[in-house]
Write an enzyme that holds these catalytic residues in place. Structure first.
Site, PDB file in Angstrom:
ATOM      1  N   THR A 195       7.743  31.516  13.941  1.00 36.63           N
ATOM      2  CA  THR A 195       8.660  32.585  13.488  1.00 36.63           C
ATOM      3  C   THR A 195       8.353  32.877  12.022  1.00 36.63           C
ATOM      4  O   THR A 195       7.410  33.592  11.730  1.00 36.63           O
ATOM      5  CB  THR A 195      10.137  32.190  13.702  1.00 36.63           C
ATOM      6  OG1 THR A 195      10.375  30.890  13.147  1.00 36.63           O
ATOM      7  CG2 THR A 195      10.479  32.177  15.181  1.00 36.63           C
ATOM      8  N   ASN A 251      15.581  34.559   3.815  1.00 33.04           N
ATOM      9  CA  ASN A 251      16.763  34.449   4.667  1.00 33.04           C
ATOM     10  C   ASN A 251      17.772  35.567   4.461  1.00 33.04           C
ATOM     11  O   ASN A 251      18.631  35.819   5.307  1.00 33.04           O
ATOM     12  CB  ASN A 251      17.416  33.079   4.470  1.00 33.04           C
ATOM     13  CG  ASN A 251      16.651  32.003   5.209  1.00 33.04           C
ATOM     14  OD1 ASN A 251      16.734  31.893   6.416  1.00 33.04           O
ATOM     15  ND2 ASN A 251      15.854  31.247   4.470  1.00 33.04           N
ATOM     16  N   GLU A 288      10.673  27.379   4.326  1.00 32.54           N
ATOM     17  CA  GLU A 288      10.704  28.775   3.871  1.00 32.54           C
ATOM     18  C   GLU A 288      10.741  28.844   2.348  1.00 32.54           C
ATOM     19  O   GLU A 288      11.633  28.296   1.699  1.00 32.54           O
ATOM     20  CB  GLU A 288      11.914  29.485   4.469  1.00 32.54           C
ATOM     21  CG  GLU A 288      11.744  29.741   5.954  1.00 32.54           C
ATOM     22  CD  GLU A 288      12.998  30.257   6.636  1.00 32.54           C
ATOM     23  OE1 GLU A 288      12.847  30.831   7.738  1.00 32.54           O
ATOM     24  OE2 GLU A 288      14.092  30.075   6.098  1.00 32.54           O
ATOM     25  N   LYS A 347       6.653  24.167  15.578  1.00 38.30           N
ATOM     26  CA  LYS A 347       7.046  25.269  14.707  1.00 38.30           C
ATOM     27  C   LYS A 347       8.305  24.862  13.977  1.00 38.30           C
ATOM     28  O   LYS A 347       9.112  24.073  14.469  1.00 38.30           O
ATOM     29  CB  LYS A 347       7.250  26.571  15.485  1.00 38.30           C
ATOM     30  CG  LYS A 347       8.398  26.603  16.462  1.00 38.30           C
ATOM     31  CD  LYS A 347       9.775  26.888  15.913  1.00 38.30           C
ATOM     32  CE  LYS A 347       9.787  28.103  15.019  1.00 38.30           C
ATOM     33  NZ  LYS A 347      11.195  28.333  14.477  1.00 38.30           N
ATOM     34  N   THR A 351      15.576  24.043  13.278  1.00 39.99           N
ATOM     35  CA  THR A 351      14.945  25.099  14.077  1.00 39.99           C
ATOM     36  C   THR A 351      13.557  24.668  14.174  1.00 39.99           C
ATOM     37  O   THR A 351      12.728  25.034  13.374  1.00 39.99           O
ATOM     38  CB  THR A 351      14.971  26.492  13.528  1.00 39.99           C
ATOM     39  OG1 THR A 351      16.272  26.940  13.539  1.00 39.99           O
ATOM     40  CG2 THR A 351      14.228  27.471  14.414  1.00 39.99           C
ATOM     41  N   THR A 404      15.490  41.617   9.563  1.00 41.37           N
ATOM     42  CA  THR A 404      14.794  42.876   9.298  1.00 41.37           C
ATOM     43  C   THR A 404      13.344  42.642   8.944  1.00 41.37           C
ATOM     44  O   THR A 404      12.632  43.568   8.689  1.00 41.37           O
ATOM     45  CB  THR A 404      15.485  43.635   8.160  1.00 41.37           C
ATOM     46  OG1 THR A 404      15.556  42.784   7.002  1.00 41.37           O
ATOM     47  CG2 THR A 404      16.891  44.033   8.557  1.00 41.37           C
TER      48      THR A 404
END
EC number: 2.3.1.35
Length: 410
Positions: free
Chosen positions: A160, A405, A283, A186, A197, A410
């Site tokens: 992702t 985040n 991230e 992942k 996640t 979007t």
């Protein structure tokens, strides 16, 4: 159990992957769930594989987890796992559950097996319904193979916000036979296992019954996947799945087998490698952080303190800013649910001693700053209370984490 002991028995495979063990195929395809990247993948064993899994502790477990639990409860065996990215199929009610069952059915028809021999996993946005027309077409058109490129196709289809693939492969000898294990994973954000996640898929040609595989996976998960954190949030979809097809043809592994510890180390190497790759790719992250705690009254206490430190936003931001603020570390230790003597704690950042038996050490700020500007940071803590040891992994917290985040959908 200590982390990665008897390391000489385990060999890392060059370009190791989920296709390193005997008898597995894999593939990935762009089905249209994402704009251009691959988004549906499968791993298939040529024979029924004894399998085990661990799952998120989030109360809102996604539909694919419920379906996979049902599959594994039937025989403890799988022939395949089908995975999609872009949509988590979580908090989607009865429709989401039916979609997950349909994914299982389509994948089972593709390889001509009973649906109960297929596991399902999904990752992506929570609350969106699956685009089943694209899922159907994607699974049907998916090509499975045994080449490195086929493994890469699967490894990219499950990502992702990840910036890179997570993969590894290791081998060891059991009963004189070479046993291989490969992994793909992942995970980048919403990482705070039990679990995160995070999807992990492990293949092996080891011969082991489902109940003992489950026992081994739970034990190893506690000091690998459950010791990483990026942002403190636990996802609805986390799962680590292991498929063992027995094609290495050694005697069946049990805790009484003389090579049981070797198998645990093989699994531990695989899980730790994937866990660290996930933590490093948090991230917006710029640094991988490893916290090692020794001298605790138990391994559980040591792991808890290590994870408390690596999960502290104040510690993470200090590391991002290359600020050797050991006060944030000791504050995090003080929050942990572990036995701590405030007069006995020692802290080092890399080779630099910050605190010795709770007395501040004199150190060079310039040397500390230079160390903290590296992309791998190690924090060492000695509680001076016992023999317990534990590690945890995470990353720094940067401006980019907020950017990613703030616009995730979007």
């Amino acid at each position: 159990m200590g982390t990665l002991t008897k390391a000489s028995k385990i060999q890392e495979l060059e370009n190791g992957s989920i296709l390193s063990p005997k008898g597995f195929k894999a593939g990935g395809i762009h089905a249209g769930l994402r704009y251009s990247k691959k988004d549906v993948g499968m791993i298939v064993s040529e024979v029924p594989a004894n399998s085990a899994a661990v799952y998120t502790l989030n109360h809102f477990q996604a539909a694919p987890i419920l379906v996979t639990k049902e599959s594994l409860s039937t025989t403890g065996q799988l022939r395949a796992v089908v995975v999609n990215s872009a949509c988590a199929n979580a908090c989607t009610g009865e429709r989401g559950l039916l979609d997950a069952y349909e994914m299982r059915e389509i994948a089972a028809r593709k390889i001509d097996v009973q649906p109960e021999l297929v596991a399902v996993a999904s990752t992506g946005v929570i609350g969106d319904f699956m685009k089943m027309d694209k899922i159907r077409q994607g699974i049907t058109q998916l090509e499975l193979g045994v080449l490195d490129e086929d493994a890469k196709d699967f490894q990219t289809a499950i990502l992702t916000t990840d910036t890179c693939m997570k993969k590894c492969g290791f081998q060891a000898r059991i009963d004189g036979e070479i046993v291989k294990m490969g992994g793909a994973a992942k995970g980048s954000g919403m990482i705070h296992p039990n679990m995160a996640t995070m999807l992990g898929f492990i293949t092996t040609d080891a011969n082991i019954a489902p109940e003992f595989l489950q026992q081994a996976l739970r034990e190893v998960t506690n000091h690998t996947f459950n010791q990483i954190t990026v942002d403190g949030d636990t996802s609805t979809n986390d799962m680590v799945l292991v498929m063992a097809n027995g094609l290495a043809e050694h005697s069946s592994l049990t805790p009484d087998h003389p090579e049981w510890e070797t198998f645990l180390q093989l699994l531990s190497h695989t899980c730790e490698s994937l866990a660290k790759q996930i933590a490093k790719d948090g991230e917006g992250a710029t640094k991988l952080v490893e916290v090692e705690v020794v001298g605790a009254v138990s391994e559980e206490d040591a792991r808890g303190v290590a994870k408390q430190i690596v999960g502290s936003n104040l510690v993470k931001t200090a590391i991002y800013g290359a600020d050797a603020n050991w006060g944030r570390i000791i504050s995090a230790i003080g929050k942990a649910e572990a036995k701590v003597d405030p007069a006995k704690v020692s802290i080092s950042i890399g080779p630099i001693k910050m605190l010795e038996n709770s007395n501040p050490s004199v150190f060079s700020e310039e040397e500390a700053t230079a160390y903290l500007q590296q992309d791998f940071i190690k924090i060492h803590v000695d509680l001076h209370l016992g023999e317990g040891m534990g590690k945890a992994w995470g990353c720094d917290l940067s401006y980019d984490y907020v950017k990613i985040n703030a616009s995730y959908r979007t």
